[in-house]
Design a protein around this motif. Structure first.
Motif, PDB file in Angstrom:
ATOM      1  N   ALA A  79     114.644  65.612  44.560  1.00 45.17           N
ATOM      2  CA  ALA A  79     115.723  65.983  43.927  1.00 45.17           C
ATOM      3  C   ALA A  79     116.957  65.273  44.193  1.00 45.17           C
ATOM      4  O   ALA A  79     117.638  64.834  43.458  1.00 45.17           O
ATOM      5  N   LEU A  80     117.259  65.503  45.208  1.00 41.23           N
ATOM      6  CA  LEU A  80     118.531  64.872  45.947  1.00 41.23           C
ATOM      7  C   LEU A  80     118.536  63.399  45.730  1.00 41.23           C
ATOM      8  O   LEU A  80     119.633  62.949  45.271  1.00 41.23           O
ATOM      9  N   ALA A  81     117.339  62.478  45.876  1.00 41.35           N
ATOM     10  CA  ALA A  81     117.202  61.149  45.804  1.00 41.35           C
ATOM     11  C   ALA A  81     117.446  60.882  44.355  1.00 41.35           C
ATOM     12  O   ALA A  81     118.046  59.660  43.979  1.00 41.35           O
ATOM     13  N   TRP A  82     116.923  61.831  43.307  1.00 43.05           N
ATOM     14  CA  TRP A  82     117.172  61.449  41.953  1.00 43.05           C
ATOM     15  C   TRP A  82     118.619  61.688  41.558  1.00 43.05           C
ATOM     16  O   TRP A  82     119.127  60.806  40.775  1.00 43.05           O
ATOM     17  N   LEU A  83     119.362  62.860  42.237  1.00 45.32           N
ATOM     18  CA  LEU A  83     120.633  62.945  41.775  1.00 45.32           C
ATOM     19  C   LEU A  83     121.490  61.777  42.284  1.00 45.32           C
ATOM     20  O   LEU A  83     122.217  61.224  41.434  1.00 45.32           O
ATOM     21  N   VAL A  84     121.304  61.162  43.299  1.00 39.60           N
ATOM     22  CA  VAL A  84     121.988  60.003  43.909  1.00 39.60           C
ATOM     23  C   VAL A  84     121.650  58.916  43.161  1.00 39.60           C
ATOM     24  O   VAL A  84     122.590  58.084  42.729  1.00 39.60           O
ATOM     25  N   ALA A  85     120.391  58.649  42.724  1.00 40.03           N
ATOM     26  CA  ALA A  85     120.191  57.633  42.078  1.00 40.03           C
ATOM     27  C   ALA A  85     120.836  57.573  40.679  1.00 40.03           C
ATOM     28  O   ALA A  85     121.181  56.627  40.093  1.00 40.03           O
ATOM     29  N   VAL A  86     120.964  58.511  40.019  1.00 38.93           N
ATOM     30  CA  VAL A  86     121.624  58.910  38.672  1.00 38.93           C
ATOM     31  C   VAL A  86     123.027  58.620  38.827  1.00 38.93           C
ATOM     32  O   VAL A  86     123.843  58.232  37.865  1.00 38.93           O
ATOM     33  N   ALA A  87     123.709  59.453  40.019  1.00 33.76           N
ATOM     34  CA  ALA A  87     125.232  59.162  39.896  1.00 33.76           C
ATOM     35  C   ALA A  87     125.594  57.895  40.619  1.00 33.76           C
ATOM     36  O   ALA A  87     126.453  57.417  39.868  1.00 33.76           O
ATOM     37  N   SER A  88     125.231  57.450  41.723  1.00 34.00           N
ATOM     38  CA  SER A  88     125.817  56.142  42.196  1.00 34.00           C
ATOM     39  C   SER A  88     124.808  54.994  42.703  1.00 34.00           C
ATOM     40  O   SER A  88     125.281  53.927  42.826  1.00 34.00           O
ATOM     41  N   VAL A  89     123.646  55.490  42.430  1.00 32.92           N
ATOM     42  CA  VAL A  89     122.517  54.623  42.623  1.00 32.92           C
ATOM     43  C   VAL A  89     122.331  54.170  44.177  1.00 32.92           C
ATOM     44  O   VAL A  89     121.413  54.269  44.856  1.00 32.92           O
ATOM     45  N   ILE A  90     123.386  53.379  44.612  1.00 37.85           N
ATOM     46  CA  ILE A  90     123.380  52.940  46.073  1.00 37.85           C
ATOM     47  C   ILE A  90     124.417  54.044  46.917  1.00 37.85           C
ATOM     48  O   ILE A  90     125.246  54.268  46.451  1.00 37.85           O
ATOM     49  N   LEU A  91     124.015  54.076  48.194  1.00 34.94           N
ATOM     50  CA  LEU A  91     124.811  55.053  48.939  1.00 34.94           C
ATOM     51  C   LEU A  91     125.716  54.095  50.034  1.00 34.94           C
ATOM     52  O   LEU A  91     125.582  52.826  50.098  1.00 34.94           O
ATOM     53  N   PRO A  92     126.634  54.528  50.435  1.00 38.96           N
ATOM     54  CA  PRO A  92     127.763  53.768  51.444  1.00 38.96           C
ATOM     55  C   PRO A  92     126.907  53.110  52.452  1.00 38.96           C
ATOM     56  O   PRO A  92     127.256  51.940  52.743  1.00 38.96           O
ATOM     57  N   TYR A  93     125.607  53.449  53.138  1.00 38.26           N
ATOM     58  CA  TYR A  93     125.040  52.563  53.990  1.00 38.26           C
ATOM     59  C   TYR A  93     124.344  51.454  53.279  1.00 38.26           C
ATOM     60  O   TYR A  93     124.289  50.454  53.875  1.00 38.26           O
ATOM     61  N   ASP A  94     124.040  51.807  52.130  1.00 37.23           N
ATOM     62  CA  ASP A  94     123.586  50.305  51.441  1.00 37.23           C
ATOM     63  C   ASP A  94     124.564  49.324  51.302  1.00 37.23           C
ATOM     64  O   ASP A  94     124.442  48.192  51.546  1.00 37.23           O
ATOM     65  N   GLU A  95     125.683  49.769  50.758  1.00 33.11           N
ATOM     66  CA  GLU A  95     126.937  48.943  50.724  1.00 33.11           C
ATOM     67  C   GLU A  95     126.978  48.234  51.981  1.00 33.11           C
ATOM     68  O   GLU A  95     127.586  46.955  51.985  1.00 33.11           O
ATOM     69  N   ARG A  96     127.077  48.990  52.975  1.00 41.87           N
ATOM     70  CA  ARG A  96     127.199  48.375  54.405  1.00 41.87           C
ATOM     71  C   ARG A  96     126.256  47.489  54.673  1.00 41.87           C
ATOM     72  O   ARG A  96     126.716  46.246  55.225  1.00 41.87           O
ATOM     73  N   PHE A  97     125.318  47.871  54.289  1.00 40.16           N
ATOM     74  CA  PHE A  97     123.907  46.566  54.608  1.00 40.16           C
ATOM     75  C   PHE A  97     124.242  45.255  53.914  1.00 40.16           C
ATOM     76  O   PHE A  97     123.915  44.191  54.489  1.00 40.16           O
ATOM     77  N   LEU A  98     124.598  45.582  52.642  1.00 43.64           N
ATOM     78  CA  LEU A  98     124.845  44.448  51.676  1.00 43.64           C
ATOM     79  C   LEU A  98     126.151  43.658  51.813  1.00 43.64           C
ATOM     80  O   LEU A  98     126.230  42.632  51.586  1.00 43.64           O
ATOM     81  N   GLN A  99     127.109  44.496  52.648  1.00 45.43           N
ATOM     82  CA  GLN A  99     128.614  44.193  52.384  1.00 45.43           C
ATOM     83  C   GLN A  99     128.894  43.595  51.186  1.00 45.43           C
ATOM     84  O   GLN A  99     129.696  42.700  50.762  1.00 45.43           O
ATOM     85  N   MET A 100     128.535  44.522  50.301  1.00 44.96           N
ATOM     86  CA  MET A 100     129.030  44.417  48.742  1.00 44.96           C
ATOM     87  C   MET A 100     129.211  45.700  48.288  1.00 44.96           C
ATOM     88  O   MET A 100     128.386  46.796  48.605  1.00 44.96           O
ATOM     89  N   SER A 101     130.013  45.807  47.226  1.00 45.09           N
ATOM     90  CA  SER A 101     130.047  47.370  46.580  1.00 45.09           C
ATOM     91  C   SER A 101     129.265  47.238  45.413  1.00 45.09           C
ATOM     92  O   SER A 101     128.909  46.133  44.732  1.00 45.09           O
ATOM     93  N   ALA A 102     129.097  48.593  44.799  1.00 50.19           N
ATOM     94  CA  ALA A 102     128.328  48.469  43.560  1.00 50.19           C
ATOM     95  C   ALA A 102     128.765  47.625  42.235  1.00 50.19           C
ATOM     96  O   ALA A 102     128.164  47.061  41.481  1.00 50.19           O
ATOM     97  N   GLU A 103     130.216  47.770  42.351  1.00 46.89           N
ATOM     98  CA  GLU A 103     130.928  46.816  41.315  1.00 46.89           C
ATOM     99  C   GLU A 103     130.505  45.364  41.527  1.00 46.89           C
ATOM    100  O   GLU A 103     130.266  44.479  40.590  1.00 46.89           O
ATOM    101  N   GLN A 104     130.567  44.855  42.867  1.00 49.56           N
ATOM    102  CA  GLN A 104     130.180  43.497  43.042  1.00 49.56           C
ATOM    103  C   GLN A 104     128.752  43.088  42.766  1.00 49.56           C
ATOM    104  O   GLN A 104     128.391  42.065  42.139  1.00 49.56           O
ATOM    105  N   LEU A 105     127.890  43.959  43.009  1.00 47.49           N
ATOM    106  CA  LEU A 105     126.451  43.755  42.511  1.00 47.49           C
ATOM    107  C   LEU A 105     126.314  43.637  41.099  1.00 47.49           C
ATOM    108  O   LEU A 105     125.525  42.800  40.434  1.00 47.49           O
TER     109      LEU A 105
END
Length: 694
Positions: free
Chosen positions: A408-434
């Motif tokens: 349920a938590l994974a579903w909420l995250v995927a609906v709300a922001s899709v990626i988490l802060p540690y995803d952005e740190r790994f990619l070194q890109m924000s959701a807007e840049q993606l």
């Protein structure tokens, strides 16, 4: 029994009744027999072949059903009669169908050819065959037994002994003595086929007494007299008296019946006769068992004749039989019949609680008492196990709830922001840049992550149900399902580590849930099945449920296969062509924009694939092992687990606009099978069978 061993197949009733029986009944008897015995005999010789049979049917009888007769221990009071596999070519497979013993033969020194065409009467559930029965001779049987390494030693083997047509009593005695000598290293008991002298001049009392006395002296193993149920009462009583006088151990009622017209036609054919087995022989066989028990109370008595459903077997026990023996029932009802009879015996206590007059050991009495206690104490809970404060089933329940919350938590995250802060740190890109790389990229990632979340919730529901309804009641198959599914699920965590991406949320959830999984499995479940009224009839709801079970087995296999494919794609090519069409960008372009983007997507895919394998295994094993009349929780488990899985897997595609028809076609088919399976199985699983009268 002649050629009618033709239609036995290794798979359980959900495949036999729905698919294989109709196909096999289209074939000539000889062809179907050859295909069947060759197939199941070959399977057990392959690596893992015996395990496949056990996986598909889970047919091993519970230990509480074992019976000790003299020095012999029979795992169950249900045997396989002579004639289905006279040479023993498929012993390895047949011995894993839940039988307590297998009877070879009929065996003669020289091979005997077929006496005529075997006929099926499907409407009457009957088989007509002619004696003497075909057999390959002692040389072939010995060769097969020497080469056989698949038959478990816990399954006693018997041999039905015949002799050459037209032989005198002295010649018959000599032939059977030779057969006993040659088969004694392999067999645990012998039976003497009275139809072997068909068409000959009847033997006198002196000839019978000499014959039986010599055979009794020839071996220390139990010897039984095999009598056809339609034998005239005077002749029956005469033979019983002689068998008792010469210290034989008991009687097998078997072989079928003949009508008046058939007797008249048979009188014209020396050394051959036509017998009808199946439902037409049931009443005469029951009467013969009752008569034998009344005349010879202490004999070992095996009943056979028209046992097509568990109710028929229970009628034989009620009439006085110590064991029942199957034949035509496997042709018409399927290889799952011995398992169903064993379970009905366990629930009713017929085979487990009745004492055998032919000596029963104290150990066996203890086992029977345990079986009665198990089947009658419906409200009694298994003893609590002390370890880390909570019983095993509660740890399993917490594991399931944890999986539901995590999904349920994974579903909420995927609906709300899709990626988490540690995803952005790994990619070194924000959701807007993606989103600038491809407007559909975040939607594509959300579709993978929500599909994973729905699968996690589905798994959690099944684990919670298996723990509460299964482990709490000490049901052993539910623990096996939890072990197999959970082992795959937790192992899938390592699929994506090779890409250099570490999912902290996934890791934390795994670290929290893994101890619960291990604690849920720390003790073994021992009970074969819950205490439900016995399922004893081959009625319409049972036949419908077999179709429903087949559909859920297909779903389980399909989900497992799809998960393996998705995992393979996740760790190799990552994308399928329709993915790239939806993204409107190539894999090379994605890699050029950010070299870490594809490993992140691969992590999602591999994780979803591993979870889908775990989910599919749980569905598959529940469908294979859990379908019993009155097990409503199994129906509700499959129903509730399917809702989040299909809602997430299909719904997210429409939510993000990824609606390629062929990409979703397997999911559409799965939904159809799911709904059809629920509809077909509900009357059976949610119906409590009536308790038979005491």
């Amino acid at each position: 029994m002649g050629k009618i061993r033709k239609v036995l197949i290794l798979l359980p009733d959900w495949s036999y009744q729905t698919l294989f029986r109709p196909l096999l009944f289209l074939l000539p008897a000889e062809r179907a027999r050859s295909l069947t015995l060759t197939a199941i005999g070959t399977l057990t010789k392959l690596p893992g072949g015996s395990s496949i049979i056990e996986l598909m049917g889970h047919m091993h009888p519970p230990a509480t059903l074992s019976k000790t007769v003299g020095a012999l221990t029979f795992p169950a009071p249900v045997g396989l009669g002579a004639g289905l596999d006279p040479a023993g070519t498929a012993l390895g497979a047949l011995s894993r169908f839940g039988f307590g013993y297998i009877e070879l033969g009929p065996v003669t020194l020289a091979p005997l050819a077929d006496s005529g065409q075997t006929a099926r009467d499907v409407g009457a559930c009957a088989l007509t065959y002619r004696t003497p029965l075909e057999n390959p001779g002692i040389e072939a049987v010995e060769s097969c037994l020497r080469q056989s390494t698949s038959t478990p030693p816990a399954i006693p083997l018997g041999a039905r002994l015949g002799f050459r047509p037209g032989a005198t009593s002295e010649e018959a005695t000599a032939e059977r003595e030779q057969l006993m000598s040659r088969l004694q290293p392999y067999c645990s008991f012998f039976s003497l086929d009275c139809r072997a002298m068909e068409g000959d001049k009847p033997w006198s009392d002196a000839e019978w007494q000499h014959h039986l006395a010599c055979l009794r002296q020839a071996t220390e193993l139990p010897v039984l007299l095999a009598l056809p149920p339609d034998l005239e009462e005077k002749e029956w009583l005469r033979l019983l008296h002689l068998a008792r006088q010469t210290k034989l151990n008991g009687v097998i009622v078997c072989g079928g019946v003949r009508g008046v017209q058939q007797r008249e036609r048979d009188a014209e054919n020396v050394h051959t006769a036509a017998y009808v087995t199946g439902e037409p022989s049931h009443a005469a066989s029951l009467q013969a068992v009752s008569r034998t028990r009344a005349v010879w109370p202490e004999c070992l008595l095996i009943g056979s004749g028209g046992i097509l459903e568990p109710a028929d077997a229970l009628a034989f026990f009620d009439a006085g039989a110590d064991f029942v023996q199957l034949h035509s029932g496997l042709v018409y009802s399927g290889p799952g019949l011995p398992k169903r009879i064993n379970e009905a015996i366990l629930q009713c206590g017929f085979g487990a609680c009745d004492s055998l007059d032919y000596p029963l050991s104290d150990m066996d009495k203890d086992k029977e008492a345990a079986a009665v206690s198990e089947t009658t104490t419906t409200a009694k809970k298994p003893p609590e196990r002390s370890a880390l404060w909570l019983p095993s089933w509660l740890w399993g329940l917490l594991l399931g709830i944890g999986m539901i919350i995590g999904g349920a938590l994974a579903w909420l995250v995927a609906v709300a922001s899709v990626i988490l802060p540690y995803d952005e740190r790994f990619l070194q890109m924000s959701a807007e840049q993606l989103s600038l790389i491809s407007p559909q990229l975040l939607s594509f990632m959300a579709h993978d992550r929500i599909s994973l979340a729905g699968t996690m919730i589905s798994i959690g529901i099944m684990y919670a149900q298996l723990s509460y309804h299964g482990l709490r009641n000490d049901i052993h198959w539910t623990r096996a399902v939890l072990l197999a599914s959970g082992a795959v699920g937790f192992s899938s965590f390592f699929l994506f580590i090779g890409y250099g991406y570490f999912d902290y949320m996934h890791a934390i959830l795994a670290l929290l849930l893994l101890p619960m999984f291990l604690l849920a499995l720390r003790t073994r479940a021992k009970r074969h099945m819950p205490a439900l009224p016995p399922d004893i009839h081959n009625d319409r709801t049972w036949k419908m449920a077999l179709w429903g079970q087949l559909l859920f087995v297909i779903i389980g296999f399909s989900l497992t296969g799809a998960g393996l494919i998705i995992s393979l794609i996740g760790i190799t090519g990552v994308f399928v062509p329709s993915d790239l069409v939806f993204l409107c960008v190539s894999a090379e372009m994605l890699n050029a924009f950010n070299g870490k983007l594809i490993p992140l997507i691969a992590h999602d895919r591999a994780g979803f694939g591993g979870a889908l394998v775990s989910d599919g295994l749980a569905v598959l094993l529940i469908s294979l092992w859990g379908f019993r009349r009155g097990e409503a929780w199994v129906w509700w488990t499959l129903f509730l687990a399917g809702i989040p899985g299909f809602a997430a897997g299909i719904g997210i595609h429409f939510a993000v606009g990824y609606v390629d028809f062929w990409h979703l076609f397997p999911a559409y088919v799965a939904v159809f099978l799911f709904l059809a399976g629920l509809l077909l199985a509900k009357p059976y699983l949610c119906q409590i069978p009536a308790t038979p009268p005491a």
